[in-house]
Motif scaffolding. Structure first.
Motif, PDB file in Angstrom:
ATOM      1  N   LYS A 173      67.032  67.328  46.502  1.00  0.00           N
ATOM      2  CA  LYS A 173      67.732  68.341  45.603  1.00  0.00           C
ATOM      3  C   LYS A 173      67.701  69.605  46.195  1.00  0.00           C
ATOM      4  O   LYS A 173      68.621  70.296  45.881  1.00  0.00           O
ATOM      5  N   LEU A 174      67.079  69.715  47.337  1.00  0.00           N
ATOM      6  CA  LEU A 174      67.032  71.043  47.956  1.00  0.00           C
ATOM      7  C   LEU A 174      67.351  70.999  49.396  1.00  0.00           C
ATOM      8  O   LEU A 174      67.584  72.107  50.034  1.00  0.00           O
ATOM      9  N   ALA A 175      68.311  69.752  49.547  1.00  0.00           N
ATOM     10  CA  ALA A 175      68.935  69.523  50.814  1.00  0.00           C
ATOM     11  C   ALA A 175      69.890  70.657  51.006  1.00  0.00           C
ATOM     12  O   ALA A 175      70.359  70.944  50.363  1.00  0.00           O
ATOM     13  N   ALA A 176      69.893  71.470  52.355  1.00  0.00           N
ATOM     14  CA  ALA A 176      70.765  72.499  52.520  1.00  0.00           C
ATOM     15  C   ALA A 176      70.856  72.427  54.160  1.00  0.00           C
ATOM     16  O   ALA A 176      70.441  71.636  54.977  1.00  0.00           O
ATOM     17  N   ASP A 177      71.717  73.352  54.703  1.00  0.00           N
ATOM     18  CA  ASP A 177      71.555  73.536  56.024  1.00  0.00           C
ATOM     19  C   ASP A 177      70.937  74.666  56.442  1.00  0.00           C
ATOM     20  O   ASP A 177      70.285  74.733  57.722  1.00  0.00           O
ATOM     21  N   ILE A 178      70.939  75.973  55.897  1.00  0.00           N
ATOM     22  CA  ILE A 178      70.037  77.034  56.037  1.00  0.00           C
ATOM     23  C   ILE A 178      69.408  77.542  54.780  1.00  0.00           C
ATOM     24  O   ILE A 178      69.784  77.395  53.953  1.00  0.00           O
ATOM     25  N   ILE A 179      68.160  78.165  55.169  1.00  0.00           N
ATOM     26  CA  ILE A 179      67.369  78.892  53.990  1.00  0.00           C
ATOM     27  C   ILE A 179      67.492  80.284  54.166  1.00  0.00           C
ATOM     28  O   ILE A 179      67.258  81.041  55.182  1.00  0.00           O
ATOM     29  N   VAL A 180      68.102  81.052  53.070  1.00  0.00           N
ATOM     30  CA  VAL A 180      68.142  82.254  53.149  1.00  0.00           C
ATOM     31  C   VAL A 180      67.173  83.095  52.150  1.00  0.00           C
ATOM     32  O   VAL A 180      67.056  82.702  50.910  1.00  0.00           O
ATOM     33  N   ILE A 181      66.373  84.044  52.728  1.00  0.00           N
ATOM     34  CA  ILE A 181      65.418  84.622  51.942  1.00  0.00           C
ATOM     35  C   ILE A 181      65.630  86.219  52.026  1.00  0.00           C
ATOM     36  O   ILE A 181      65.678  86.851  53.219  1.00  0.00           O
ATOM     37  N   SER A 182      65.529  86.901  50.657  1.00  0.00           N
ATOM     38  CA  SER A 182      65.722  88.368  50.878  1.00  0.00           C
ATOM     39  C   SER A 182      64.554  88.871  50.114  1.00  0.00           C
ATOM     40  O   SER A 182      64.310  89.283  48.879  1.00  0.00           O
ATOM     41  N   ASP A 183      63.358  89.004  50.898  1.00  0.00           N
ATOM     42  CA  ASP A 183      62.123  89.367  50.330  1.00  0.00           C
ATOM     43  C   ASP A 183      61.388  90.170  51.614  1.00  0.00           C
ATOM     44  O   ASP A 183      60.126  90.251  51.367  1.00  0.00           O
ATOM     45  N   THR A 184      61.989  90.817  52.382  1.00  0.00           N
ATOM     46  CA  THR A 184      61.467  91.415  53.545  1.00  0.00           C
ATOM     47  C   THR A 184      62.251  92.829  53.599  1.00  0.00           C
ATOM     48  O   THR A 184      63.224  93.075  52.654  1.00  0.00           O
ATOM     49  N   GLY A 185      61.799  93.559  54.470  1.00  0.00           N
ATOM     50  CA  GLY A 185      62.645  94.938  54.536  1.00  0.00           C
ATOM     51  C   GLY A 185      63.408  95.062  55.792  1.00  0.00           C
ATOM     52  O   GLY A 185      63.589  94.174  56.704  1.00  0.00           O
ATOM     53  N   MET A 186      64.102  96.545  55.563  1.00  0.00           N
ATOM     54  CA  MET A 186      65.144  96.845  56.626  1.00  0.00           C
ATOM     55  C   MET A 186      64.083  97.386  57.861  1.00  0.00           C
ATOM     56  O   MET A 186      62.830  97.906  57.733  1.00  0.00           O
ATOM     57  N   GLN A 187      64.934  97.916  58.907  1.00  0.00           N
ATOM     58  CA  GLN A 187      64.012  98.678  59.898  1.00  0.00           C
ATOM     59  C   GLN A 187      63.822 100.110  59.521  1.00  0.00           C
ATOM     60  O   GLN A 187      62.803 100.660  59.784  1.00  0.00           O
ATOM     61  N   GLY A 188      64.876 100.674  58.500  1.00  0.00           N
ATOM     62  CA  GLY A 188      64.530 102.294  57.806  1.00  0.00           C
ATOM     63  C   GLY A 188      65.613 102.392  57.275  1.00  0.00           C
ATOM     64  O   GLY A 188      66.662 101.491  57.003  1.00  0.00           O
TER      65      GLY A 188
END
Lengths: 465, 465
Positions: A173-188
């Motif tokens: 069901k979760l088969a994919a090519d890449i995983i994208v996570i938006s749960d971190t921060g920028m440098q500033g």
């Protein structure tokens, strides 16, 4: 009109509507750690599922786990194009101490172009951006340039106890090519960053035992091994005076940092003087030949996290302590293996154990280091998307910490992971007055929309790790 | 009839009377630590003063101090003969936990030829023996062979806070040739011992500070000095792996043990195997070339008494600790000076302090080591008196611990100190069911009586330290 221009127009038009909708999501007190909020967790999952359906995502389901459910959705009509698996979480941290909040944590307020609410940045705001990016592309272009799957869990803030099992049970069901996570921060502020590696973790507790019980230092001092002396001999043997770890074979599998990476880190112009000032230290300290960023991103560590033994109350107690202990943990980098490192630590301790004591070693939980190669197309594509929107170079960074769920994804599914964060370190995640800078909400929506187009240029084969 | 035969007869005749009288003394709950017992302290001092008067001691006075009074008495008619200053204490330790006493602490009971009561051994019983030895000599010989002065305090169990001031203010009144103290123990049942030296004490607390606060070991690990690592580097530098202290100049003023002393200790046939068994260790540990007795009696030590820093709860916390500390104390031997040693410790710490941290050093209270030379006539005379009564060789021992008041006497008055103890380590001083083996009460009375005769053979000049 280019896709970015259409997205700009769309997001401008919809801005108030989107913000009001996000506020609805933020009003649900979905605190995963507190059993009183079990119903709120369900409400948040349902709200998210409805939101996904409303934008045109398909196969939306609320998948039960042993804990809080996972919300799944997909859109799979971009035939021949890569598939992105979007991971995020709809649960939030507790809100204590409540009296330090300037406005109530579940009554979202915009002040100074910042949205104040628990979860605004971590991670409801960022999850919502991915949903709205899908909406915008479907509305402006009629379809998505890639296939997407969403896997949004409800237990990240309590350590994702059930997600690995869910992922293992649903690899198809979760088969994919890449995983994208938006749960971190920028440098500033204004400085976007793509994080392409994290350190792993392993550690042990060391317990030294000497005599049957504590002894009088007058009657026995000088003639019986002191458990603390024995312990500090072991602890002091772990590193040399320059901080280089002395455990045999510790650095054997450390992947060398490339010239390209070093150049990328140097380009960040990290201010070590300002760091010293901020930390209140007169010198930074670590392996010779590496900068602060290199020491914390690409080099492994061994740190003593705690030490205990004997008398620690006020004043003097002339005891010859029978027991002492310490906790140590290592941050690991590719391609160190946590199990191997623990074995090396144990061998080192055994070798440096003084006479007259026994030493017990207990292992802590382990986490593997993770890296998506710096030059992987999915990483470089993310950098380009940021640059187009923010008009500044993207920072390619690694993280010194560990995000266990990233390592778990890496291990179970084996797809390249792209950490595209829109938060800022100053946004009080896990603390009172959490907020989200709305300029990054606005620009992040465009970055995500553009990223789907960037990835559409590649084949699945291109994206293999 | 020799003086010992007369004493034998006298003590045999008087035994029941003496025991009943001692029980009266023991019935007074003179607990110096508890303010509720202030009146009992007075009662005990008055009882003792009366007892002294009744045996023929003169100039009996109850001398006030800022705390509990000192009981003084003397007999000074042995013209041209030396003067002995007898020190002891009439106060006792608290009795908690009361429920562990087999008979009430202030209701003395004889069981199995042992006298059970708080203070029976420490120190009312031993003080009373000195008073009765005077009585016996005056009754059987009409005079004492030497001059004696008694200085019996009421605050030994709370650390003698006012005695040094009293002694300094009364150096004329307390002028003597030697000081005799019966407040220590024998080597074992039937094994008399003269203690002629004790170790001194000094120590410091070391506090290491790194960054302003604890840091995340992922974000900063490897690049900022860890306060615990810095601390263990300092601590581990104090001793080499064989236990020899590495502080520069530490051993400079250590008085070498003489061949005579080593022979005396060897003659004690100390069983190191039994000690290992008792302590539950697979090896003793200390300076090469010294036996257990030598390590604890004639060699100085440096022991870490406690260590603390970072996280010591259950499990793991990946903190990079900003603060850590340790307590260390040194047992000192003649002729080490506590102040000098502290300076050397500080210099050592300064020299071994790693970069990236500050180190604060706080001094603990200090006590000087004490020794009366092994071959001093007053020491050898005590040995002879024991041997005549016990019919076994006397052990000439030193103590690994410190008795601050002995060091204070040594420092203020400068007279040789003779520690003639009649207690046994098994007699539960400071614990429930304190008791005194009555065979040592019986034989001790004779030893003390004989000792006065032994000392009478010397001139004051002979007894100079």
């Amino acid at each position: 009109m280019s896709h970015l221009s259409s997205l700009n127009t769309y997001f401008e038009t919809k801005r108030e509507e989107h913000l009001e909708e996000l506020k609805q999501f933020l009003r649900i007190p979905s605190i995963s750690a507190l059993s009183d909020h079990k119903e709120d967790m369900k409400t948040a999952a349902e709200w998210l599922a409805e939101s996904m359906k409303s934008v045109g995502l398909e196969n939306v389901s609320i998948d039960e786990t042993k804990g809080h459910p996972v919300v799944y959705a997909d859109w799979m009509h971009a035939e021949g194009k890569p598939t992105l698996l979007i991971y995020g979480h709809y649960d939030v941290q507790p809100v204590d101490p409540l009296n330090l909040w300037e406005s109530e944590p579940f009554n979202p307020q915009v002040r100074d172009n910042k949205l104040f609410a628990r979860g605004a940045s971590d991670d409801k705001g960022q999850v919502y951006m991915h949903v709205k990016a899908v909406e915008a592309l479907l509305q402006t272009e009629g379809k998505l340039p890639v296939n997407v799957k969403f896997c949004i869990e409800g237990e990240e803030e309590i350590g994702s106890p059930n997600l690995p099992e869910y992922v293992e049970a649903n690899t198809e069901k979760l088969a994919a090519d890449i995983i994208v996570i938006s749960d971190t921060g920028m440098q500033g502020p204004g400085k976007p960053a793509v994080c392409y590696g994290l350190r792993g973790l392993t550690g042990v507790q060391i317990e030294v035992k000497g005599a049957k019980g504590d002894l009088h230092s007058g009657l026995y001092g000088g003639s019986v091994q002191n458990a603390i002396h024995a312990l500090v001999a072991v602890l002091d043997s772990f590193r040399d005076e320059e901080g280089t770890i002395q455990v045999e074979g510790f650095y054997d599998n450390v992947r060398a940092v490339t010239d390209e990476e070093r150049a990328a880190y140097a380009a960040l112009d990290f201010n070590e003087e300002a760091l010293k000032e901020e930390l209140g230290v007169n010198a930074l300290f670590g392996e010779k030949g590496y900068t602060h960023l290199e020491r914390t991103w690409v080099r492994p560590t061994l740190e003593i996290n705690g030490v205990f033994g004997g008398f620690s109350g006020e004043g003097i107690k002339t005891v010859l302590p029978a027991e002492a202990g310490a906790k140590i943990t290592c941050r690991l980098v590719p391609d160190q293996d946590p199990d191997e490192i623990v074995e090396k630590l144990k061998a080192h301790i055994e070798k440096h154990k003084p006479v007259g004591v026994t030493v017990e070693v207990t292992e802590f939980d382990k986490g593997k280091p993770f890296i998506t190669p710096f030059d992987h197309p999915a990483i470089q594509a993310a950098g380009r998307s940021y640059e187009k929107v923010y008009n500044v170079p993207t920072a390619y960074v690694r993280g010194g910490g560990s995000i266990p769920i990233v390592a778990a994804f890496d291990e179970i599914l084996g797809y390249p992971v792209v950490l595209m964060g829109f938060g800022l370190a100053s946004e009080n995640f896990h603390a009172p007055n959490e907020h989200f800078h709305l300029e990054n909400f606005d620009q992040g929506l465009r970055v995500i929309g553009d990223y789907y187009h960037e990835i559409a240029q590649f084949t699945s084969q291109d994206l293999k790790k």
